[in-house]
Design a protein around this motif. Sequence first.
Motif, PDB file in Angstrom:
ATOM      1  N   VAL A 239       0.843  -1.203   0.000  1.00 19.71           N
ATOM      2  CA  VAL A 239       0.000   0.000   0.000  1.00 19.71           C
ATOM      3  C   VAL A 239       0.875   1.248   0.000  1.00 19.71           C
ATOM      4  O   VAL A 239       0.571   2.249  -0.667  1.00 19.71           O
ATOM      5  CB  VAL A 239      -0.956  -0.012   1.211  1.00 19.71           C
ATOM      6  CG1 VAL A 239      -1.699   1.324   1.336  1.00 19.71           C
ATOM      7  CG2 VAL A 239      -1.957  -1.157   1.094  1.00 19.71           C
ATOM      8  N   ASP A 240       1.972   1.191   0.739  1.00 20.37           N
ATOM      9  CA  ASP A 240       2.925   2.306   0.773  1.00 20.37           C
ATOM     10  C   ASP A 240       3.426   2.631  -0.636  1.00 20.37           C
ATOM     11  O   ASP A 240       3.496   3.801  -1.035  1.00 20.37           O
ATOM     12  CB  ASP A 240       4.090   1.928   1.695  1.00 20.37           C
ATOM     13  CG  ASP A 240       5.070   3.067   1.913  1.00 20.37           C
ATOM     14  OD1 ASP A 240       4.663   4.109   2.427  1.00 20.37           O
ATOM     15  OD2 ASP A 240       6.259   2.903   1.563  1.00 20.37           O
ATOM     16  N   VAL A 247      -1.165   6.267  -6.981  1.00 24.15           N
ATOM     17  CA  VAL A 247      -2.325   5.478  -7.392  1.00 24.15           C
ATOM     18  C   VAL A 247      -3.471   5.681  -6.410  1.00 24.15           C
ATOM     19  O   VAL A 247      -4.643   5.664  -6.772  1.00 24.15           O
ATOM     20  CB  VAL A 247      -1.943   3.977  -7.480  1.00 24.15           C
ATOM     21  CG1 VAL A 247      -3.158   3.109  -7.749  1.00 24.15           C
ATOM     22  CG2 VAL A 247      -0.893   3.779  -8.564  1.00 24.15           C
ATOM     23  N   ILE A 248      -3.126   5.848  -5.142  1.00 17.53           N
ATOM     24  CA  ILE A 248      -4.100   6.134  -4.089  1.00 17.53           C
ATOM     25  C   ILE A 248      -3.436   7.089  -3.105  1.00 17.53           C
ATOM     26  O   ILE A 248      -2.215   7.042  -2.919  1.00 17.53           O
ATOM     27  CB  ILE A 248      -4.554   4.827  -3.389  1.00 17.53           C
ATOM     28  CG1 ILE A 248      -5.684   5.114  -2.408  1.00 17.53           C
ATOM     29  CG2 ILE A 248      -3.381   4.132  -2.711  1.00 17.53           C
ATOM     30  CD1 ILE A 248      -6.307   3.840  -1.825  1.00 17.53           C
ATOM     31  N   SER A 249      -4.210   7.975  -2.512  1.00 14.84           N
ATOM     32  CA  SER A 249      -3.634   8.957  -1.590  1.00 14.84           C
ATOM     33  C   SER A 249      -3.727   8.455  -0.160  1.00 14.84           C
ATOM     34  O   SER A 249      -4.545   7.591   0.169  1.00 14.84           O
ATOM     35  CB  SER A 249      -4.387  10.289  -1.709  1.00 14.84           C
ATOM     36  OG  SER A 249      -5.669  10.177  -1.092  1.00 14.84           O
ATOM     37  N   PRO A 250      -2.894   9.002   0.734  1.00 14.85           N
ATOM     38  CA  PRO A 250      -2.994   8.614   2.149  1.00 14.85           C
ATOM     39  C   PRO A 250      -4.358   8.951   2.737  1.00 14.85           C
ATOM     40  O   PRO A 250      -4.862   8.219   3.595  1.00 14.85           O
ATOM     41  CB  PRO A 250      -1.853   9.392   2.820  1.00 14.85           C
ATOM     42  CG  PRO A 250      -1.446  10.437   1.847  1.00 14.85           C
ATOM     43  CD  PRO A 250      -1.754   9.903   0.491  1.00 14.85           C
ATOM     44  N   ASP A 251      -4.960  10.030   2.270  1.00 16.52           N
ATOM     45  CA  ASP A 251      -6.302  10.377   2.751  1.00 16.52           C
ATOM     46  C   ASP A 251      -7.332   9.358   2.287  1.00 16.52           C
ATOM     47  O   ASP A 251      -8.276   9.037   3.017  1.00 16.52           O
ATOM     48  CB  ASP A 251      -6.684  11.777   2.263  1.00 16.52           C
ATOM     49  CG  ASP A 251      -5.808  12.848   2.887  1.00 16.52           C
ATOM     50  OD1 ASP A 251      -5.972  13.124   4.091  1.00 16.52           O
ATOM     51  OD2 ASP A 251      -4.939  13.393   2.181  1.00 16.52           O
ATOM     52  N   VAL A 268      -5.177   2.652  15.644  1.00 12.42           N
ATOM     53  CA  VAL A 268      -4.271   3.242  14.665  1.00 12.42           C
ATOM     54  C   VAL A 268      -4.991   4.260  13.783  1.00 12.42           C
ATOM     55  O   VAL A 268      -4.361   5.204  13.275  1.00 12.42           O
ATOM     56  CB  VAL A 268      -3.607   2.137  13.804  1.00 12.42           C
ATOM     57  CG1 VAL A 268      -4.546   1.639  12.699  1.00 12.42           C
ATOM     58  CG2 VAL A 268      -2.306   2.635  13.172  1.00 12.42           C
ATOM     59  N   VAL A 269      -6.300   4.112  13.616  1.00 13.75           N
ATOM     60  CA  VAL A 269      -7.061   5.063  12.805  1.00 13.75           C
ATOM     61  C   VAL A 269      -7.096   6.422  13.485  1.00 13.75           C
ATOM     62  O   VAL A 269      -6.828   7.461  12.865  1.00 13.75           O
ATOM     63  CB  VAL A 269      -8.490   4.537  12.539  1.00 13.75           C
ATOM     64  CG1 VAL A 269      -9.337   5.599  11.847  1.00 13.75           C
ATOM     65  CG2 VAL A 269      -8.438   3.268  11.704  1.00 13.75           C
ATOM     66  N   LEU A 297       1.638   6.865   8.104  1.00 17.02           N
ATOM     67  CA  LEU A 297       0.855   5.646   7.942  1.00 17.02           C
ATOM     68  C   LEU A 297       1.746   4.407   7.975  1.00 17.02           C
ATOM     69  O   LEU A 297       1.417   3.408   8.634  1.00 17.02           O
ATOM     70  CB  LEU A 297       0.051   5.687   6.643  1.00 17.02           C
ATOM     71  CG  LEU A 297      -1.106   6.679   6.586  1.00 17.02           C
ATOM     72  CD1 LEU A 297      -1.916   6.467   5.305  1.00 17.02           C
ATOM     73  CD2 LEU A 297      -2.017   6.540   7.800  1.00 17.02           C
ATOM     74  N   ARG A 298       2.852   4.460   7.248  1.00 15.39           N
ATOM     75  CA  ARG A 298       3.777   3.318   7.237  1.00 15.39           C
ATOM     76  C   ARG A 298       4.236   2.995   8.663  1.00 15.39           C
ATOM     77  O   ARG A 298       4.183   1.833   9.088  1.00 15.39           O
ATOM     78  CB  ARG A 298       4.972   3.611   6.344  1.00 15.39           C
ATOM     79  CG  ARG A 298       5.976   2.463   6.290  1.00 15.39           C
ATOM     80  CD  ARG A 298       7.115   2.771   5.336  1.00 15.39           C
ATOM     81  NE  ARG A 298       7.870   3.948   5.730  1.00 15.39           N
ATOM     82  CZ  ARG A 298       7.857   5.112   5.080  1.00 15.39           C
ATOM     83  NH1 ARG A 298       7.148   5.253   3.983  1.00 15.39           N
ATOM     84  NH2 ARG A 298       8.570   6.141   5.509  1.00 15.39           N
TER      85      ARG A 298
END
Length: 453
Positions: A239-240, A247-251, A268-269, A297-298
Amino acid sequence: MADLAVRSRFQQDYDRLLFSTPVRRLSDKTQVWPMDENDGVRTRLTHSHEVANLARSIGTRIHSADPTLFGGADLHNVVQPMLSAIGLAHDLGNPPFGHQGEAAIARWFNDNGNWIFTHTDRDAKEELKDPIPLAYRKEFLSFDGNPQTIRLLAKLQTSISHSGLDLTAATLAATIKYPVGAPNQDDKIPTSKKHGYFLSEQELVDWVRSETGLTEKQRHPLTWIMEACDDIAYSVLDVDDAMKKGVISPDDVMAILAADDRTMAHHVVKRALDAFSRVVAAKRRPEIARDIKIGYLRAFFIDALIDEASAAFVRNGLAISDFSHREPLMETNPLCDTLKGIARQYAFGHPTVLKMEALGAEAVNGLMTAFWNAIHDRKSEDFAKLDGKRRGAKNKFVFALISQNYLDDAVNCKTPGLAGSIRYRELRLMTDMLAGMTDTFTIKLWNDVKSLV
């Protein structure tokens, strides 16, 4: 001699792996994005180093919680180097283009299964004196990188004693993810759903078990940790990479986790959302803020999953020790599962990935046929010799490409019975060569081979 007093035998195992050619080749093998131009995304090499690092961290946490779970083994001289070694080695047998490469090899055998195991040639007229039994055809029809890893470590690296990298029995045992041969494969048992070693390594496995006390179907306790770390790496770090490639944002990732019933209440959320608020308050440029969020996030995901994997091992420690445990440590972990789902959709399912996998599968299929033709095309008087002269010019060229390590093992195999038969050795030699290739070499070689008439 002084060096031997400083380094344990298990630290030597790790060092031998680190400096080996197969480990270096991982730098040009697919993790998710095949042959990607962005050198910031992961290859199998970076993935394997990360798995090794995670394994060492989890081993340390487990030892801190309950050192008896490792049977009193020394943390620094035994547990940590063994976990580092098996983490680094776990993907060495993977062919080019990862799981698609495995599928392409298996597909070639399935396409040719009406004769390759039972008859001398495609015309299916003359039967083999030593056909491959049904139970062992699985080694080819369901080709897998895990048993190829054991073969690579223990046989296909040159040494004076034909012992590969000459690793300890304990490290080899812990590297066997599925502790069964093809005849004992059982889809209903997670640790036996695939075969973990080939018939060609049966004698080696017998020696490993005589040294470690393990038996068929018994998994080494440290293997559970390596498997969990592979799951963590797949879920978080794939995902990182997808975030790094835009391709996808952290948000977007946080929106998915916050909306999923399995993860919305995970600590963690909240931790990540609080960190995102601090990033916004810092008023950094959008592209910088995005990278900071990815880093958060990582770190947060890895920290949470390391804790949960360590706790799962401690919780199931007695069952792991008496070999009654069956379920992978991260099997039902909500955070791990949700992140894997994101990786499947946005990384593995991306058109760029699918296109390169398709090109890779075509190349593997074509090269399988080319290498089969080259290996099998021996003069009749030399047919009993796998290194005999080839008849056609194209086959001479292709055969000359085969690694001398692999050919040496095939030619000098003294194993009695099926594992030493001509056909079994032909098939092993062919899969050894294909599995050992890197992504770039595979595409380049296929372009060269298919241009020949």
